[in-house]
Design an enzyme around this catalytic site. Structure first.
Site, PDB file in Angstrom:
ATOM      1  N   THR A  47      -9.939  15.049  10.619  1.00  0.00           N
ATOM      2  CA  THR A  47      -8.838  16.007  10.669  1.00  0.00           C
ATOM      3  C   THR A  47      -8.976  16.976   9.507  1.00  0.00           C
ATOM      4  O   THR A  47      -9.278  16.564   8.387  1.00  0.00           O
ATOM      5  CB  THR A  47      -7.452  15.346  10.608  1.00  0.00           C
ATOM      6  OG1 THR A  47      -6.448  16.340  10.421  1.00  0.00           O
ATOM      7  CG2 THR A  47      -7.347  14.335   9.482  1.00  0.00           C
ATOM      8  N   ILE A  48      -8.743  18.255   9.779  1.00  0.00           N
ATOM      9  CA  ILE A  48      -8.755  19.219   8.680  1.00  0.00           C
ATOM     10  C   ILE A  48      -7.548  19.010   7.775  1.00  0.00           C
ATOM     11  O   ILE A  48      -7.540  19.464   6.630  1.00  0.00           O
ATOM     12  CB  ILE A  48      -8.785  20.676   9.187  1.00  0.00           C
ATOM     13  CG1 ILE A  48      -7.488  21.045   9.911  1.00  0.00           C
ATOM     14  CG2 ILE A  48      -9.995  20.928  10.059  1.00  0.00           C
ATOM     15  CD1 ILE A  48      -7.346  22.528  10.214  1.00  0.00           C
ATOM     16  N   ASP A  49      -6.520  18.304   8.270  1.00  0.00           N
ATOM     17  CA  ASP A  49      -5.277  18.143   7.503  1.00  0.00           C
ATOM     18  C   ASP A  49      -5.398  17.130   6.371  1.00  0.00           C
ATOM     19  O   ASP A  49      -4.545  17.103   5.479  1.00  0.00           O
ATOM     20  CB  ASP A  49      -4.138  17.721   8.435  1.00  0.00           C
ATOM     21  CG  ASP A  49      -3.885  18.718   9.543  1.00  0.00           C
ATOM     22  OD1 ASP A  49      -4.240  19.899   9.368  1.00  0.00           O
ATOM     23  OD2 ASP A  49      -3.341  18.323  10.594  1.00  0.00           O
ATOM     24  N   GLU A  69       2.041  25.502   7.124  1.00  0.00           N
ATOM     25  CA  GLU A  69       2.807  25.796   8.330  1.00  0.00           C
ATOM     26  C   GLU A  69       4.034  24.900   8.496  1.00  0.00           C
ATOM     27  O   GLU A  69       4.996  25.269   9.177  1.00  0.00           O
ATOM     28  CB  GLU A  69       1.916  25.660   9.566  1.00  0.00           C
ATOM     29  CG  GLU A  69       1.372  24.258   9.781  1.00  0.00           C
ATOM     30  CD  GLU A  69       0.401  24.157  10.947  1.00  0.00           C
ATOM     31  OE1 GLU A  69       0.235  25.163  11.666  1.00  0.00           O
ATOM     32  OE2 GLU A  69      -0.190  23.077  11.143  1.00  0.00           O
ATOM     33  N   ARG A  72       1.653  44.819  -3.301  1.00  0.00           N
ATOM     34  CA  ARG A  72       2.469  44.139  -2.302  1.00  0.00           C
ATOM     35  C   ARG A  72       2.286  42.629  -2.401  1.00  0.00           C
ATOM     36  O   ARG A  72       1.294  42.130  -2.957  1.00  0.00           O
ATOM     37  CB  ARG A  72       2.102  44.600  -0.885  1.00  0.00           C
ATOM     38  CG  ARG A  72       0.681  44.318  -0.460  1.00  0.00           C
ATOM     39  CD  ARG A  72       0.478  44.485   1.058  1.00  0.00           C
ATOM     40  NE  ARG A  72       0.762  45.831   1.510  1.00  0.00           N
ATOM     41  CZ  ARG A  72      -0.136  46.636   2.081  1.00  0.00           C
ATOM     42  NH1 ARG A  72      -1.403  46.220   2.222  1.00  0.00           N
ATOM     43  NH2 ARG A  72       0.200  47.831   2.511  1.00  0.00           N
TER      44      ARG A  72
END
Length: 342
Positions: A125-127, A221, A162
């Protein structure tokens, strides 16, 4: 012995390296025969197979994705799913199964092991949120991609004065955000494990502008505000494993910062770029080692286990240990990084 191999869940750099290692050592050292199951757990549910041998594994080491295909099929939600898988494995003459995946895929593998299926897991898993292993392959590639993006965004943020908000993946774990944020020199990193106060975020943005530098924010996210307004979702629909599709926190933050601080703010969502393309050298190395040890576990008859990285060693841990709970960023790890924020 005939061994089945499948890859489930989201695609991930390094999957092909695992497949290659499992097959090459399985054939050359243990004399095994292999069958590849296509599209995750859908393969053994529906009898979707492909030839899998040394020839099929040539040249796949640097390739992202998976030659076997993947899906988020959950056989535990399918009527008689476990029985259908057991019957299909028997029909294919498969005596053992190597399941390569994350929390969901290995959760199914754990349930199958409890029902007597001879299965060995490999953590993907990339997580980086799987318990039982220090790192999962795919994580290093995702962090490197995110870090490169942050590096590139510094110059445009400074040129236009910005705020740039970089939204990265991770679901309920903040490992990608924390590691890429520190490596990329971000000024603020927001993770799911530590709910954020938007007023504190805006104060840090103002402070950064006062030092004549433009702020870079990295947000996972799954990050949530402290005011209890909850996760930002693309849709409330659930997938086969009960997950909602997260996304949009970057835009939400950029809007709030513009309104409260009065400066221009833009969101950059890296999305699936993080999980695609060529795996890093570390992920190829880790995936290969995990694959080699997984097929050894099959040869030893040590089923219901998962190959895992602990320190510099590859060990075997019970599948139940790997899937019992998510591995999250601790308050201490997050606090250690906060010296760089602002």
């Amino acid at each position: 012995m005939r061994v089945g191999v499948l890859t489930g869940g989201g695609d991930c750099p390094g999957l092909n390296a695992v497949i290659r290692a499992v097959v090459r050592k399985g054939v050359r050292v243990h004399g095994f025969d292999f069958v590849g199951y296509r599209d995750g757990w859908k393969g053994p549910l529906e009898g979707l197979t492909m030839t899998l041998g040394i020839e099929q594994c040539r040249g796949i080491l640097p390739r992202g994705g998976t030659i076997l295909g993947s899906s988020r099929t959950n056989p535990l939600k399918v009527p008689d799913g476990v029985r259908r898988i057991r019957d299909q494995l028997a029909a294919d003459g498969v005596e053992a199964l190597v399941a390569i995946g994350g929390e969901d895929t290995l959760g199914v593998a754990t349930a199958l092991a409890d029902e007597g299926v001879q299965v060995v897991g490999v953590p993907k898993t990339i997580d980086n949120d799987l318990s039982g292993t220090d790192f999962t392959f795919g994580f290093d590639t995702a962090v490197n991609i995110a870090t490169e993006a942050i590096d590139r965004l510094h110059t445009t943020a400074e040129s236009h004065h910005r705020v740039l908000v970089v939204e990265v993946m991770g679901r309920h774990a903040g490992w990608i955000a924390l590691h890429s944020g520190i490596a990329g020199g971000a000024n603020i990193v927001l993770i799911p494990e530590q709910p954020f106060d938007i007023d504190e975020v805006c104060a840090l943005v103002k402070s950064r502008f006062e030092s004549r530098y433009a702020p870079i924010l990295v947000v996972s996210e799954g990050a949530v505000p402290r005011d209890g307004s909850g996760m930002t979702m693309q849709t409330g629909d659930l997938d086969a494993f009960g997950h909602v599709r997260l996304g949009g926190i970057g835009d939400r933050l950029a809007h709030e910062i513009e309104q409260r601080v009065g400066c221009e703010a833009r969101a950059v969502v890296l999305g699936h770029v993080q999980r695609g393309g060529t795996p890093t050298a570390f992920d190829r190395w880790l995936a290969t080692r995990l694959g080699l040890h997984a097929i050894d576990a099959v040869a030893d008859g040590d089923f219901g286990t998962m190959a895992a990285l602990r320190g510099a060693a590859i060990i075997r841990v019970p599948l139940a240990e790997a899937t019992g709970e998510l591995k999250l960023v601790s308050p201490e790890e997050y606090a250690e990084a906060q010296v760089f924020f602002g």
